[in-house]
Design a protein around this motif. Structure first.
Motif, PDB file in Angstrom:
ATOM      1  N   SER A 248       1.027  -1.186  -0.143  1.00 26.30           N
ATOM      2  CA  SER A 248       0.033   0.043  -0.029  1.00 26.30           C
ATOM      3  C   SER A 248       0.902   1.275  -0.055  1.00 26.30           C
TER       4      SER A 248
ATOM      5  N   ASP B 192       1.386   3.245  -2.277  1.00 29.55           N
ATOM      6  CA  ASP B 192       1.089   4.371  -3.049  1.00 29.55           C
ATOM      7  C   ASP B 192       0.170   5.494  -2.134  1.00 29.55           C
ATOM      8  N   LEU B 193      -0.383   4.779  -1.226  1.00 27.19           N
ATOM      9  CA  LEU B 193      -0.951   5.860  -0.324  1.00 27.19           C
ATOM     10  C   LEU B 193       0.014   6.769   0.739  1.00 27.19           C
TER      11      LEU B 193
ATOM     12  N   GLU C  53      -2.459   9.953   0.539  1.00 27.43           N
ATOM     13  CA  GLU C  53      -3.906   9.823  -0.402  1.00 27.43           C
ATOM     14  C   GLU C  53      -4.564   8.665   0.679  1.00 27.43           C
TER      15      GLU C  53
ATOM     16  N   PRO D 150      -7.805   6.123   1.067  1.00 25.25           N
ATOM     17  CA  PRO D 150      -8.203   4.923   0.511  1.00 25.25           C
ATOM     18  C   PRO D 150      -9.665   5.016   0.080  1.00 25.25           C
TER      19      PRO D 150
ATOM     20  N   LYS E 179      -9.680   7.939  -5.341  1.00 28.28           N
ATOM     21  CA  LYS E 179      -8.581   8.095  -5.921  1.00 28.28           C
ATOM     22  C   LYS E 179      -8.101   9.718  -5.867  1.00 28.28           C
TER      23      LYS E 179
ATOM     24  N   SER F   7      -5.656   7.336   7.135  1.00 28.03           N
ATOM     25  CA  SER F   7      -5.393   6.782   5.943  1.00 28.03           C
ATOM     26  C   SER F   7      -4.933   5.369   6.226  1.00 28.03           C
TER      27      SER F   7
ATOM     28  N   TRP G 155      -8.558  -0.608  -4.108  1.00 26.26           N
ATOM     29  CA  TRP G 155      -7.898  -0.177  -5.425  1.00 26.26           C
ATOM     30  C   TRP G 155      -6.395   0.228  -5.198  1.00 26.26           C
ATOM     31  N   TRP G 156      -5.860   0.507  -4.237  1.00 26.03           N
ATOM     32  CA  TRP G 156      -4.264   1.092  -4.082  1.00 26.03           C
ATOM     33  C   TRP G 156      -3.487  -0.132  -3.964  1.00 26.03           C
TER      34      TRP G 156
ATOM     35  N   LYS H 244      -0.902  -3.161  -4.241  1.00 27.62           N
ATOM     36  CA  LYS H 244      -0.184  -3.532  -5.593  1.00 27.62           C
ATOM     37  C   LYS H 244       0.751  -4.737  -5.089  1.00 27.62           C
TER      38      LYS H 244
END
Length: 485
Positions: free
Chosen positions: A37, A39-40, A139, A141, A144, A157, A482-483, A485
């Motif tokens: 996670s 990207d958050l 970011e 969750p 986006k 978050s 969605w975040w 990976k």
């Protein structure tokens, strides 16, 4: 792993005590999810290897008498952690490693919790969107390119994304409650003096207060049990009789008197917020509470008063960051230029803005006109609450004037950003406890929160009311991961 991360803090503790799950299993599950996670951008510093080692040692000893036995937790990077970097989201502290522990985090470790790492936050807790951090914006969750709120945005978050089962934040003008509202989580700001400020990087000393951020109200009560203790190291810590908040939780609120302040119906407030508030009022009536219309006449002055008092205290507190003893240091031709270069390079724009405002309102010729007047208004706001509490037990308001907004939408308009705290700052100015609970969603499926404000040191009453409401609301975030990976 999905079964583990979907459990509440209380449920995890039960499974550890019943030996259905080990501390290592739980710790590894949260670490694995955090690593997927990134990207958050919730973490500034991780301590995953140590966390696994500590979990292993806990499992070997098996001491289940703790309130947080072997539970992994991540905390806001405003709490000093011994031998682990503490940055406050700022370049000026980007290399600072404390040699001591904050009192609040020490309480967590003393009850068996294990540190996962430090969570991103607005620089020196100055912000409402977690976009002022030197380490980049966080970011949410829930959507986006959506902000998680601030300043405890990394905490909110990470909690909503289930990268930690619970966490702690700090609240100076709404920095626990506003991000909780934006992310569909529970955020409790205790009475000023309930939780020690020792070892918390200071923003505004008369306003800052640590508090829990959790998945539900019962977890908030449990965390408050752990962190709310008298501390001789903090001169503002209050020595009062604390209850057993978790065990004393009750959903029976029949006869409770709930105040509805007319001044919180602000111009331009979205219909969704107004509708949410009305639904909350209807629910409280259904639960047996009595609704009473009240007036808090000086509410409209709270935001301008706050943005004089808070920057003034910040200007004083942040004077210590000069590059001499610790933190970032820039080169200079002489001592004065070294000071100037260090502070101009080490602080971000929002921090500089507030230092300048604070220095201005404290300066000769302006102290009486601004700072002293703001302090008098602060007293009047407190008097309004005191008068209201003669006839009510708690006050219900919206948590925020809107749902979460897109990253970058308000960065060029500081005043618009400051208005996010319009419903929360009166509580800090008055030193009162308040809680935000998720109560609905807007047309974009973003969470909306309701705020309950209580009497000083009566957190149990506040928790009981919100607990009873939570049971009926049955809010679910239903995030789509969605975040990942």
């Amino acid at each position: 792993m999905s079964d583990i991360i979907n459990l509440t803090l209380s449920a995890l503790i039960d499974k550890i005590k019943n030996k259905e799950l080990s501390s290592q299993e739980i710790t590894k599950a949260y670490i694995a999810r955090a690593e997927k996670s990134k990207d958050l951008n919730t973490y500034i510093t991780t301590d995953f290897e140590n966390a696994i080692e500590k979990a292993k040692k806990f499992d070997e000893k098996g001491n289940f008498d703790y309130k947080l036995p072997g539970v992994p937790l991540a905390v806001k990077d405003l709490f000093c952690t011994n031998n682990l970097k503490t940055t406050a989201g700022s370049k000026i502290l980007s290399n600072f490693i404390p040699s001591y522990e904050s009192t609040v985090t020490q309480h967590l470790w003393d009850e068996g919790a294990i540190l996962l790492g430090k969570l991103n936050c607005d620089e020196f807790a100055m912000g409402s969107s977690n976009e002022t951090s030197f380490f980049g914006n966080v970011e949410s969750p829930v959507g986006k390119k959506v902000v998680p709120g601030g300043s405890s945005g990394g905490s909110a978050s990470a909690l909503a994304a289930k990268l930690t089962p619970a966490t702690i934040g700090t609240d100076t003008g709404g920095s626990i409650r506003q991000p909780a509202s934006f992310t569909g989580t529970v955020g409790l700001k205790p009475t000023y003096g309930s939780c020690s400020r020792y070892g918390i990087v200071a923003f505004a000393s008369s306003l800052d207060q640590a508090g829990p951020m959790t998945q539900d109200v019962s977890d908030a009560a449990l965390m408050l049990d752990v962190i709310s203790k008298y501390d001789t190291k903090d001169s503002t810590s209050v020595n009062f009789k604390r209850g057993d908040y978790f065990k004393s939780l009750s959903s029976n609120i029949k006869g409770k008197k709930i105040g509805i302040p007319k001044e919180y119906r602000v111009d331009g407030m979205p219909k969704e917020i107004e509708s949410l508030w009305q639904d909350g009022i209807t629910l409280l009536k259904k639960l047996g509470a009595k609704i009473i219309d009240i007036s808090l006449p000086h509410t409209k002055y709270a935001l301008p008063a706050y943005y004089i008092v808070a920057p003034a205290e910040a200007s004083s507190n942040l004077a210590r960051y000069d590059g001499v003893k610790y933190g970032y240091r820039s080169e200079g031709e002489n001592l004065i230029s070294m000071y100037e270069n260090t502070r101009s390079e080490g602080f971000g724009d929002e921090v500089k803005r507030r230092i300048m405002i604070g220095t201005y309102v404290l300066s000769s010729g302006y102290y009486d006109a601004y700072y002293l007047k703001a302090q008098k208004i602060r007293r009047l706001i407190k008097n309004d609450f005191d008068e209201a509490y003669k006839s009510v037990d708690a006050i219900l308001t919206p948590s925020t004037p809107s749902s979460a907004f897109k990253i970058g939408d308000k960065t060029d308009d500081p005043v618009s950003m400051y208005l996010n705290d319009i419903f929360t700052v009166p509580v800090n100015l008055s030193g009162l406890p308040a809680i935000s609970i998720p109560a609905g969603k807007d047309k974009n499926n973003y969470p909306l929160g309701l705020q309950l404000i209580g009497k000083a040191f009566e957190e149990q009453n506040l928790l009981d009311i919100s607990y009873s409401m939570e049971k009926e609301l049955s809010f679910k975030n239903n995030l789509q991961d969605w975040w990942i990976k």
